[in-house]
Design a protein around this motif. Structure first.
Motif, PDB file in Angstrom:
ATOM      1  N   THR A   1      15.113  12.858  19.185  1.00  0.00           N
ATOM      2  CA  THR A   1      14.628  11.749  18.364  1.00  0.00           C
ATOM      3  C   THR A   1      13.314  11.190  18.913  1.00  0.00           C
ATOM      4  O   THR A   1      12.371  10.899  18.171  1.00  0.00           O
ATOM      5  CB  THR A   1      15.685  10.632  18.314  1.00  0.00           C
ATOM      6  OG1 THR A   1      16.900  11.161  17.769  1.00  0.00           O
ATOM      7  CG2 THR A   1      15.206   9.470  17.457  1.00  0.00           C
ATOM      8  N   GLU A   2      13.289  11.056  20.230  1.00  0.00           N
ATOM      9  CA  GLU A   2      12.061  10.539  20.848  1.00  0.00           C
ATOM     10  C   GLU A   2      10.874  11.470  20.637  1.00  0.00           C
ATOM     11  O   GLU A   2       9.769  11.039  20.318  1.00  0.00           O
ATOM     12  CB  GLU A   2      12.290  10.312  22.343  1.00  0.00           C
ATOM     13  CG  GLU A   2      11.076   9.717  23.050  1.00  0.00           C
ATOM     14  CD  GLU A   2      11.341   9.478  24.520  1.00  0.00           C
ATOM     15  OE1 GLU A   2      12.490   9.691  24.955  1.00  0.00           O
ATOM     16  OE2 GLU A   2      10.400   9.092  25.230  1.00  0.00           O
ATOM     17  N   LEU A   3      11.107  12.796  20.808  1.00  0.00           N
ATOM     18  CA  LEU A   3      10.022  13.768  20.631  1.00  0.00           C
ATOM     19  C   LEU A   3       9.579  13.829  19.177  1.00  0.00           C
ATOM     20  O   LEU A   3       8.379  13.966  18.886  1.00  0.00           O
ATOM     21  CB  LEU A   3      10.466  15.146  21.114  1.00  0.00           C
ATOM     22  CG  LEU A   3      10.676  15.285  22.628  1.00  0.00           C
ATOM     23  CD1 LEU A   3      11.192  16.666  22.969  1.00  0.00           C
ATOM     24  CD2 LEU A   3       9.388  14.993  23.378  1.00  0.00           C
TER      25      LEU A   3
ATOM     26  N   LYS B   1       7.527  10.952  18.623  1.00  0.00           N
ATOM     27  CA  LYS B   1       6.248  11.147  19.311  1.00  0.00           C
ATOM     28  C   LYS B   1       5.306  11.998  18.468  1.00  0.00           C
ATOM     29  O   LYS B   1       4.105  11.739  18.391  1.00  0.00           O
ATOM     30  CB  LYS B   1       6.503  11.816  20.662  1.00  0.00           C
ATOM     31  CG  LYS B   1       5.296  11.845  21.598  1.00  0.00           C
ATOM     32  CD  LYS B   1       4.985  10.472  22.125  1.00  0.00           C
ATOM     33  CE  LYS B   1       3.851  10.518  23.130  1.00  0.00           C
ATOM     34  NZ  LYS B   1       3.453   9.202  23.594  1.00  0.00           N
ATOM     35  N   CYS B   2       5.847  13.022  17.798  1.00  0.00           N
ATOM     36  CA  CYS B   2       5.032  13.923  16.981  1.00  0.00           C
ATOM     37  C   CYS B   2       4.438  13.215  15.775  1.00  0.00           C
ATOM     38  O   CYS B   2       3.427  13.670  15.221  1.00  0.00           O
ATOM     39  CB  CYS B   2       5.848  15.130  16.528  1.00  0.00           C
ATOM     40  SG  CYS B   2       6.275  16.270  17.875  1.00  0.00           S
ATOM     41  N   ARG B   3       5.056  12.123  15.352  1.00  0.00           N
ATOM     42  CA  ARG B   3       4.540  11.395  14.193  1.00  0.00           C
ATOM     43  C   ARG B   3       3.467  10.382  14.559  1.00  0.00           C
ATOM     44  O   ARG B   3       2.875   9.752  13.700  1.00  0.00           O
ATOM     45  CB  ARG B   3       5.692  10.685  13.472  1.00  0.00           C
ATOM     46  CG  ARG B   3       6.647  11.643  12.750  1.00  0.00           C
ATOM     47  CD  ARG B   3       7.582  10.884  11.824  1.00  0.00           C
ATOM     48  NE  ARG B   3       8.505  10.032  12.542  1.00  0.00           N
ATOM     49  CZ  ARG B   3       9.710  10.397  12.983  1.00  0.00           C
ATOM     50  NH1 ARG B   3      10.135  11.633  12.757  1.00  0.00           N
ATOM     51  NH2 ARG B   3      10.490   9.552  13.633  1.00  0.00           N
ATOM     52  N   GLN B   4       3.229  10.217  15.841  1.00  0.00           N
ATOM     53  CA  GLN B   4       2.233   9.245  16.287  1.00  0.00           C
ATOM     54  C   GLN B   4       0.820   9.782  16.103  1.00  0.00           C
ATOM     55  O   GLN B   4       0.618  10.994  16.072  1.00  0.00           O
ATOM     56  CB  GLN B   4       2.454   8.898  17.760  1.00  0.00           C
ATOM     57  CG  GLN B   4       3.733   8.118  18.013  1.00  0.00           C
ATOM     58  CD  GLN B   4       3.929   7.860  19.491  1.00  0.00           C
ATOM     59  OE1 GLN B   4       3.266   8.449  20.338  1.00  0.00           O
ATOM     60  NE2 GLN B   4       4.858   6.981  19.811  1.00  0.00           N
ATOM     61  N   PRO B   5      -0.193   8.889  16.028  1.00  0.00           N
ATOM     62  CA  PRO B   5      -1.602   9.345  16.024  1.00  0.00           C
ATOM     63  C   PRO B   5      -1.913  10.094  17.315  1.00  0.00           C
ATOM     64  O   PRO B   5      -1.215   9.949  18.334  1.00  0.00           O
ATOM     65  CB  PRO B   5      -2.395   8.019  15.932  1.00  0.00           C
ATOM     66  CG  PRO B   5      -1.427   7.038  15.373  1.00  0.00           C
ATOM     67  CD  PRO B   5      -0.068   7.439  15.863  1.00  0.00           C
TER      68      PRO B   5
ATOM     69  N   LEU C   1      -0.782  11.725  22.895  1.00  0.00           N
ATOM     70  CA  LEU C   1      -1.108  12.379  24.166  1.00  0.00           C
ATOM     71  C   LEU C   1      -0.850  11.503  25.382  1.00  0.00           C
ATOM     72  O   LEU C   1      -0.964  11.964  26.506  1.00  0.00           O
ATOM     73  CB  LEU C   1      -2.584  12.809  24.153  1.00  0.00           C
ATOM     74  CG  LEU C   1      -2.915  13.907  23.134  1.00  0.00           C
ATOM     75  CD1 LEU C   1      -4.396  14.182  23.121  1.00  0.00           C
ATOM     76  CD2 LEU C   1      -2.134  15.191  23.450  1.00  0.00           C
ATOM     77  N   GLN C   2      -0.547  10.218  25.201  1.00  0.00           N
ATOM     78  CA  GLN C   2      -0.244   9.364  26.344  1.00  0.00           C
ATOM     79  C   GLN C   2       1.109   9.751  26.948  1.00  0.00           C
ATOM     80  O   GLN C   2       2.101   9.875  26.247  1.00  0.00           O
ATOM     81  CB  GLN C   2      -0.224   7.895  25.926  1.00  0.00           C
ATOM     82  CG  GLN C   2      -1.610   7.354  25.563  1.00  0.00           C
ATOM     83  CD  GLN C   2      -1.545   5.886  25.180  1.00  0.00           C
ATOM     84  OE1 GLN C   2      -0.486   5.274  25.193  1.00  0.00           O
ATOM     85  NE2 GLN C   2      -2.705   5.325  24.839  1.00  0.00           N
TER      86      GLN C   2
ATOM     87  N   ILE D   1       6.904  13.174  29.350  1.00  0.00           N
ATOM     88  CA  ILE D   1       7.924  13.384  28.316  1.00  0.00           C
ATOM     89  C   ILE D   1       8.366  14.839  28.273  1.00  0.00           C
ATOM     90  O   ILE D   1       9.556  15.151  28.162  1.00  0.00           O
ATOM     91  CB  ILE D   1       7.373  12.933  26.951  1.00  0.00           C
ATOM     92  CG1 ILE D   1       7.211  11.402  26.959  1.00  0.00           C
ATOM     93  CG2 ILE D   1       8.283  13.360  25.820  1.00  0.00           C
ATOM     94  CD1 ILE D   1       6.559  10.867  25.718  1.00  0.00           C
ATOM     95  N   LEU D   2       7.388  15.756  28.365  1.00  0.00           N
ATOM     96  CA  LEU D   2       7.748  17.175  28.347  1.00  0.00           C
ATOM     97  C   LEU D   2       8.590  17.551  29.562  1.00  0.00           C
ATOM     98  O   LEU D   2       9.519  18.350  29.467  1.00  0.00           O
ATOM     99  CB  LEU D   2       6.476  18.023  28.303  1.00  0.00           C
ATOM    100  CG  LEU D   2       5.710  18.007  26.965  1.00  0.00           C
ATOM    101  CD1 LEU D   2       4.420  18.774  27.115  1.00  0.00           C
ATOM    102  CD2 LEU D   2       6.550  18.598  25.846  1.00  0.00           C
ATOM    103  N   SER D   3       8.234  16.967  30.747  1.00  0.00           N
ATOM    104  CA  SER D   3       8.959  17.324  31.967  1.00  0.00           C
ATOM    105  C   SER D   3      10.419  16.926  31.912  1.00  0.00           C
ATOM    106  O   SER D   3      11.279  17.548  32.530  1.00  0.00           O
ATOM    107  CB  SER D   3       8.282  16.663  33.181  1.00  0.00           C
ATOM    108  OG  SER D   3       6.992  17.155  33.333  1.00  0.00           O
TER     109      SER D   3
END
Length: 474
Positions: A233-235, A238-242, A247-248, A253-255
């Motif tokens: 859900t978080e990812l 995140k994908c819907r963000q500008p 990229l912040q 988050i990936l780790s």
């Protein structure tokens, strides 16, 4: 001055009959004669009436004179002609007043003069010396001043270098103290977390024992599913963000989702059959699986910084305070204390181990073959370097910005796993059978990748050989 030249006659006609020098601000009076404005004004200053011409004695009831601009232009032309004639005759500058060569130097006025100026009332009482003698004396003074200025400049350059060195050392000390504070606070947090974990583990053991392993797997799976759901859900959010917000903290988050994906499915995706208390055995099996990709790597002396000394076999390196007499080349690091491995990998999976024998400041990782060698190189992915390192008591993932790693202790051996096809690199502590950090898939570019070691003062590394009988899989 050449014979027959009209310049002397022109100079005589351009002379004031009162001061006998070339007109200065010429004016005409009532009778038509010309004088310097200052000369005629001084001559008539005492007269109350009957203002007479000093040359023809014709009088006038009032002092009346007007500027003679035409004569002023003629005088200017005469001066230029005289100067040109003087230069043509001897190549030397001429006196602007008398058109004579400037051969003397008035020490009172600090100016070159001619012999006529020397006899004039303006300079008669002043000390004078020959022009060449004065020039030589002042040249010596100027040379002394030049030497003094050069000494002062060299002194300031030395002070600047000393100050820069002192500031740099102070900054390093401040950074070391900062890391020390962070490390102490981190150790305290780890102690509390470990205490909490142990207490909760004991309570959990009692609960499991009383419940006789009731529904042992379901809560574990539910927790994992919930965690993955939250992460998904978080990812997705995140994908819907500008792009700027997306990229912040992207690496952090990936780790979070990469630990279980450090290795390929054939290594890490085996279904869990052991009880939770057997996790250590799983990590041992994981490390043993990694070592089937283990390779022997050696260090390339042509890339080593001049302060680094390599062992004859190329399997060890140490810091030296004295720069080594090594030839410069485009391959060699000249500012950052780094060295690359001889071997370059562009395909397949590879694993090697580096023993940290000494030092509180170092980095272990990989670098692309095209990494910059000249000037100070920042150890981060932007420079083409993927590594973990030690700074004081803190172990860090050298991302941008750096990420502190929460470890039980300082690692003495670093395992490096490189997956060229997947474009990722992971780091392990083989002695504690624990993962350290993983750069996500696609991080490593599709070019030849080399092992990298960076050493701070007093650091020393040794490359661990493959165990006897091991073979490397492609």
């Amino acid at each position: 001055m050449a014979a027959g030249s009209p310049v002397p006659s022109l100079q005589e006609e351009a002379a004031c009959s009162i001061c006998l020098e070339c007109f200065r601000d010429p004016v005409s009076i009532h009778c038509g004669h010309n004088f310097c404005r200052a000369c005629i004004a001084e001559c008539w200053a005492e007269a109350a009436a009957g203002f007479s011409c000093p040359q023809c004695r014709e009088t006038a009831p009032q002092p009346n004179f007007r500027p003679n601009r035409e004569l002023a232009k003629v005088i200017a032309i005469a001066k230029r002609l005289s100067a040109q004639a003087g230069q043509a005759a001897g190549g030397a500058r001429a006196c602007p007043t008398h058109q004579e060569a400037l051969k003397l130097f008035c020490q009172e006025e600090q100016a070159p003069i001619c012999v006529v100026c020397r006899e004039s009332q303006a300079h008669r009482s002043h000390p004078v010396v020959p022009l060449e003698e004065a020039a030589q004396a002042y040249k010596e003074k100027v040379q002394l001043r030049i030497r003094s200025l050069k000494e002062e400049r060299d002194k300031l350059m030395g002070l600047k270098e000393t100050e820069e060195t002192a500031i740099w050392e102070a900054l390093e000390q401040v950074e070391s103290e900062r890391l020390k504070v962070l490390s102490e606070c981190e150790e305290l947090r780890q102690f509390l977390e470990e205490r909490e974990r142990l207490l909760l583990a004991r309570l959990q053991d009692l609960d499991e024992e009383l419940a006789k392993r009731r529904e042992e797997k379901i809560p574990i799976l539910a927790t994992e599913i919930s965690r993955l759901g939250e992460l998904i859900t978080e990812l997705e959010g995140k994908c819907r963000q500008p792009a700027g917000e997306f990229l912040q903290d992207i690496q952090s988050i990936l780790s979070r989702g990469e630990l279980e994906k450090v290795l390929d499915p054939e290594i890490s995706s085996e279904p869990e059959k052991a009880a939770p208390s057997k996790v250590a055995h799983k990590m041992i099996a994981l490390t043993e699986a990694l070592r089937k990709f283990q390779v022997d790597v050696t260090l390339d002396p042509e890339t080593a910084h001049p302060r680094l000394v390599l062992s004859p076999e190329g399997d060890g390196v140490r810091w030296e305070d004295t720069r080594q007499p090594v030839p410069d080349s485009p391959k060699r690091f000249d500012a950052s204390r780094c060295v690359l491995g001889r071997e370059g990998f562009s395909a397949g999976r590879h694993y090697w181990e580096v023993a940290v024998e000494a030092g509180d400041a170092w980095a272990v990782g990989v670098a692309r073959e095209s990494v910059r060698r000249k000037g100070r190189v920042n150890v981060n992915p932007e420079e083409g370097i993927w590594a973990v390192g030690q700074c004081g008591a803190q172990t860090l993932a050298l991302t941008s910005p750096k990420i502190p790693l929460s470890l039980a202790g300082r690692p003495r051996t670093i395992g490096v796993y490189l997956d060229c096809d997947g474009g990722r690199v992971a780091f392990f502590d083989p002695e504690n059978e624990a993962p350290l950090f993983t750069f996500p898939p696609g991080s490593i570019p599709g070019e030849s990748i080399h092992p990298l070691l960076c050493l701070g003062r007093g650091a020393r590394f040794r490359l661990c050989p493959c165990p006897t009988g091991d073979t490397t899989e492609p």
